[in-house]
Structure formats: C-alpha cells, structure tokens
Motif scaffolding. Structure first.
Motif, short mmCIF file in Angstrom:
data_model
loop_
_atom_site.label_atom_id
_atom_site.label_comp_id
_atom_site.label_asym_id
_atom_site.label_seq_id
_atom_site.Cartn_x
_atom_site.Cartn_y
_atom_site.Cartn_z
N VAL A 38 16.28 6.41 -17.62
CA VAL A 38 16.19 7.87 -17.51
C VAL A 38 17.53 8.50 -17.90
CG1 VAL A 38 15.81 9.79 -15.91
CG2 VAL A 38 14.43 7.71 -15.74
N ALA A 39 18.62 7.92 -17.41
CA ALA A 39 19.95 8.44 -17.75
C ALA A 39 20.18 8.37 -19.26
CB ALA A 39 21.03 7.67 -17.01
N GLY A 40 19.77 7.27 -19.90
CA GLY A 40 19.95 7.15 -21.34
C GLY A 40 19.16 8.18 -22.11
N GLU A 41 17.91 8.45 -21.70
CA GLU A 41 17.09 9.45 -22.39
C GLU A 41 17.65 10.85 -22.21
OE1 GLU A 41 14.00 9.04 -24.34
OE2 GLU A 41 15.24 7.23 -24.48
N LEU A 42 18.12 11.15 -20.99
CA LEU A 42 18.70 12.47 -20.74
C LEU A 42 19.98 12.66 -21.54
CD1 LEU A 42 18.58 15.13 -19.28
CD2 LEU A 42 19.63 14.05 -17.28
N ALA A 43 20.80 11.61 -21.62
CA ALA A 43 22.03 11.70 -22.42
C ALA A 43 21.70 11.87 -23.90
CB ALA A 43 22.88 10.45 -22.20
N ALA A 44 20.63 11.22 -24.37
CA ALA A 44 20.23 11.38 -25.78
C ALA A 44 19.78 12.81 -26.05
CB ALA A 44 19.13 10.39 -26.12
N ALA A 45 19.08 13.43 -25.08
CA ALA A 45 18.65 14.81 -25.24
C ALA A 45 19.86 15.74 -25.32
CB ALA A 45 17.72 15.21 -24.09
N VAL A 46 20.88 15.47 -24.51
CA VAL A 46 22.11 16.27 -24.57
C VAL A 46 22.77 16.10 -25.93
CG1 VAL A 46 24.43 16.54 -23.61
CG2 VAL A 46 22.47 16.19 -22.09
N GLY A 47 22.80 14.87 -26.45
CA GLY A 47 23.37 14.64 -27.77
C GLY A 47 22.62 15.41 -28.85
N ALA A 48 21.29 15.46 -28.72
CA ALA A 48 20.50 16.21 -29.70
C ALA A 48 20.80 17.70 -29.62
CB ALA A 48 19.01 15.96 -29.47
N ALA A 49 20.99 18.22 -28.41
CA ALA A 49 21.34 19.64 -28.25
C ALA A 49 22.70 19.94 -28.87
CB ALA A 49 21.34 20.01 -26.76
N LEU A 50 23.66 19.02 -28.72
CA LEU A 50 24.97 19.22 -29.35
C LEU A 50 24.89 19.13 -30.86
CD1 LEU A 50 27.23 17.20 -26.89
CD2 LEU A 50 27.06 19.68 -27.11
N ASP A 51 24.00 18.26 -31.36
CA ASP A 51 23.81 18.20 -32.81
C ASP A 51 23.30 19.55 -33.35
OD1 ASP A 51 24.63 15.59 -32.96
OD2 ASP A 51 22.61 14.75 -32.80
N LEU A 95 10.08 12.23 -19.17
CA LEU A 95 10.79 11.96 -17.91
C LEU A 95 10.25 12.78 -16.75
CD1 LEU A 95 14.49 11.88 -19.21
CD2 LEU A 95 12.93 9.95 -18.83
N GLY A 96 9.25 13.63 -17.03
CA GLY A 96 8.73 14.49 -15.97
C GLY A 96 9.59 15.71 -15.73
N GLY A 97 10.47 16.03 -16.70
CA GLY A 97 11.36 17.17 -16.54
C GLY A 97 11.00 18.31 -17.48
N THR A 98 11.92 19.26 -17.57
CA THR A 98 11.70 20.44 -18.41
C THR A 98 12.94 20.73 -19.23
OG1 THR A 98 12.47 21.91 -16.65
CG2 THR A 98 10.10 21.47 -16.76
N ALA A 99 12.73 21.42 -20.36
CA ALA A 99 13.81 21.87 -21.22
C ALA A 99 13.57 23.34 -21.54
CB ALA A 99 13.87 21.05 -22.50
N GLU A 100 14.53 24.18 -21.17
CA GLU A 100 14.40 25.62 -21.37
C GLU A 100 15.54 26.14 -22.22
OE1 GLU A 100 11.85 27.32 -20.40
OE2 GLU A 100 10.89 25.75 -19.18
N LYS A 136 14.35 14.16 -9.42
CA LYS A 136 14.67 12.77 -9.08
C LYS A 136 13.43 11.95 -8.79
CE LYS A 136 19.33 13.78 -7.44
NZ LYS A 136 20.30 13.72 -6.32
N ALA A 137 12.42 12.58 -8.20
CA ALA A 137 11.17 11.86 -7.95
C ALA A 137 10.50 11.47 -9.26
CB ALA A 137 10.23 12.72 -7.11
N SER A 138 10.51 12.38 -10.24
CA SER A 138 9.92 12.07 -11.54
C SER A 138 10.73 11.01 -12.27
CB SER A 138 9.85 13.34 -12.39
OG SER A 138 9.05 14.33 -11.77
N ALA A 139 12.05 11.00 -12.06
CA ALA A 139 12.89 9.99 -12.70
C ALA A 139 12.53 8.60 -12.22
CB ALA A 139 14.36 10.29 -12.42
#
Length: 416
Positions: free
Chosen positions: A306-319, A380-385, A402-405
């Motif tokens: 989960v941490a790896g996927e979330l970090a990858a999403a942050v990297g994509a946002a910075l790209d 991941l069961g989360g959201t992106a806004e 955290k429960a979805s993670a």
C-alpha cells in the motif's frame, strides 16, 4: 556496565537458599529422636546440603540459572517431600509437621518465577502443591493455607519480574533514542556550520554568475535541501548503485523517536516480507530545491504494498507538476497521519487546471491521472481529489483509510 533490575532478586534468592537450608537442618536435629527412620532423614539432609553447596553459584544470575538446574532443584525438593512419610510417623504428619526440605522448597519455586515469570512460577508451585497433597494423604486446612501462600507468592514475584524486565527494555530503548538524538543534533550543528553554508554560497554565486554555474548552483541547492532533510529527520533518499539499481541505505539500526525501529522499504512497491513500511522513507527522496516535504515526527506505517502504491501516486502527481506547471514551479508535499486514514497532499504554484480539463484529457486518451493516480487510490480503497483554480496552482489530496489499506494488503497477498 549493564545494570539488571532483576539481579537483586537473584542475590536475595542465593541468601534465601542458605538460610532455609540452615532452618531445615535445625528442624532435622530437633526432630531427630521423633523420626521413625532418622537415618533416612540424615541421608536426605546430607544430599540437600551437598546440592545447595555445589549449586551455590547457579542462582547468582539468570545466565547461570539454566532450565536443567531448575528442574533438578525442584526434583530435590519434591523427592524430599515424598520421602517424608517414609522417615516420619503418620501421627506427626497428620499434626502438620514440616516436610524434610521444609521452607527450602520455596527457593526452588522462586527460581522458576524469577527465571521465567509468573507462568513458570505457577507451574512449579503446582507441582509442589501436588507433592504436599500426596505426602499428607489428602487435603487439610493447614496444607491448603500453606500451598495457597506458595502459589500466590510465586505468581506475584514472577509477575513483578516480568514488569521489571519490560521496564528495563523501555529504559534501554529510551536511552538509545536519547543518544541517537544527541548525536544527530551534534552532526546537524557541525554540518550547518560547514557543509550547508558552503552549499548555500555555491547556490547563490552560481545563480548570480549564470550559465553553467547556474546549473551547478541549482544542484548545490538540491543537495543542501537533501542534507537538511537527512540531519533533521534521519530519512535518507534511496541512492543509485553503479549498475543503475536503487540501493537501500543503512540507517544504522537507530530507532525513530516516535516508535520502534521500522524495517527499511525495499525498492519497488512491495517488500518481500510484506511487513509494515514507513511511508516517510518513500516520500523523502522527492524533496529537492523545488519540492518541499513536510512529515510527522513519528513513523507513518502502512503495509508495504500500500505504501509503495501511494508513493507511486505521489510521484505521478509530481510528474504532472513538472510537465504542466513547468520546471520553475515549486511543489509542496504534506504527509498527515490521522487516526483512521493517511493523507498526502501535493500542492504546486503553477497556473492551475482549467475547469473540465481533466475530463477532456481522459476523453482524449490521456490516462495519466485516471490510471496512475485515481486508479491506484481506487484499488487501495482510497480517494484522489483535485482542487484547482486558474492562476492559483493545483492541490491533489490522496487519502487512504487505514482499514482499507489492510484489506488491500490482504487481497494482494491472497492474489500472490
């Protein structure tokens, strides 16, 4: 020198065994004429005295007091209890006369309690209780009182030992954290007075000179920010090895101030052991001269995948910031650890996103936002806004409950 909080208990047990041996010998001498077979009592007391003398140093510390010795010590006590009906009269036993080892038996039980805690103490006292019941031929009021006292005392002392050991571990960990913090502060002072000042000067002079010197100044500024992050938080960005692969830095085994040591995150979205991962360590490498990373003071633990996927999403946002806001845009990463969710906010000072542009991009087949960010968060069961206004920059809020993670991690493990 390492001080053990339980060492005084071992010293007290050593003295107890000697004193109770003298007491048992005194009882044997006093009751010598009343025994049916006094020779048997003398032989046992001789064995007990020899055993106590030969094993005097065995109860001096936890390292010397082995399980084999404890079993042998308890066996000597139980044998003495069971031999009592053979050397003493039935009438004296019915009157409550002490057994051959008498209160020396309690020393064997206490050895178990100090060595292994209340569970060991309870097991050893139960064996002694059973031997006393067999010796008396049944339950008697005085026997029940005495055995209850033995059982409660052994369990109580064993529990105290466990609490003392836990306190000792907590104290040792606090001392390690304090030592690590002091060393980090010392290094931060030294680095601030030398390396950071030089890097800042190179950045200013490079920007003033321009040309290739400006690029050198920019690189010096990035290294200055990375070094400040290192000395202030202890988080080290992943480095490249000679073959181009990412190497995991060695953090020296020092624990974070906010919790126990967290295993480093391996390159890639998942660790091989599937254990928890500190999200701060994955986001810290993004910090640079134009990216500011703000984090909590304690580890932000998520399942490794989960941490790896979330970090990858942050990297994509910075790209997206680099591509759409330009190389000169500044970005800010804010990591928040809420009680029920982990939130990462990526904000930039670019021109912003026109209304409807994200939907148009998806319709045109540009799936960077849809797949790299929204898709990851959805899995991941989360959201992106996205919050954006023309000329006021863009803010992306990535939230993972955290429960979805945990559910996402379990689903990934089941798929493997």
């Amino acid at each position: 020198m390492r001080m053990s909080v339980e060492q005084p208990l071992w010293q007290a047990l050593t003295a107890y065994r000697v004193l109770t041996l003298l007491y048992a010998l005194g009882l044997c001498v006093y009751s010598f004429d009343d025994y049916d077979h006094p020779v048997g009592a003398v032989v046992y007391m001789a064995v007990l005295t020899l055993w106590t003398a030969l094993t005097f140093r065995m109860v001096a510390s936890a390292e010397r007091c082995t399980r084999r010795f404890l079993v042998g010590d308890l066996s000597i006590a139980v044998i003495g209890i069971l031999l009592t009906p053979l050397v003493d009269s039935h009438d004296r036993i019915a009157e409550g006369t002490p057994t051959l080892p008498s209160i020396w038996t309690m020393g064997a039980v206490l050895g178990f309690a100090i060595k292994g805690g209340w569970r060991w103490g309870a097991s050893a006292s139960t064996v002694v209780c059973a031997a006393n019941v067999i010796e008396r031929g049944g339950f008697a009021q005085d026997t029940i009182h005495m055995l209850s006292l033995v059982w409660v005392a052994s369990v109580g002392i064993g529990y105290v030992v466990e609490v003392a050991r836990a306190s000792e571990r907590t104290l040792a960990r606090a001392l390690r954290i304090e030592a690590a913090t002091r060393e980090r502060e010392r290094l931060a002072r030294d680095i601030h007075d030398s390396v950071l000042q030089v890097l800042a000067m190179v950045q200013r002079r490079g920007a003033a000179i321009g040309g290739e010197a400006a690029e050198l100044g920019r690189m010096a500024g990035e290294q200055e920010i990375a070094l400040r992050t290192l000395v202030s938080t202890g988080l080290v960005a992943r480095q490249r090895t000679g073959d181009g692969t990412e190497a995991v830095p060695d953090r020296g085994g020092l624990p974070d101030a906010g919790g126990p040591p967290v295993p480093p995150c391996l390159p890639g979205p998942e660790r091989s052991d599937g254990g928890p991962c500190d999200l701060r360590a994955l986001l810290a490498p993004h910090a640079g001269s134009r990216v500011t990373f703000s984090e909590p003071g304690a580890p932000v633990l998520l399942p490794a995948g989960v941490a790896g996927e979330l970090a990858a999403a942050v990297g994509a946002a910075l790209d997206n910031v680099r591509v759409h806001a330009g190389e000169d845009a500044h970005a800010w990463i804010l990591l928040e650890d809420e009680p029920d969710a982990v939130m990462v906010t990526v904000r930039d000072d670019g021109p912003g996103i026109p209304e409807g542009r994200l939907a148009d991009a998806e319709a045109e087949g540009r799936l960077g936002v849809a797949l790299s960010i929204r898709g990851r968060l959805r899995d991941l069961g989360g959201t992106a806004e996205w919050i954006s206004a023309s000329g006021q920059g863009t803010e992306v809020e990535l939230t993972v409950p955290k429960a979805s993670a945990k559910k996402a991690q379990q689903k990934g493990e089941a798929a493997r």
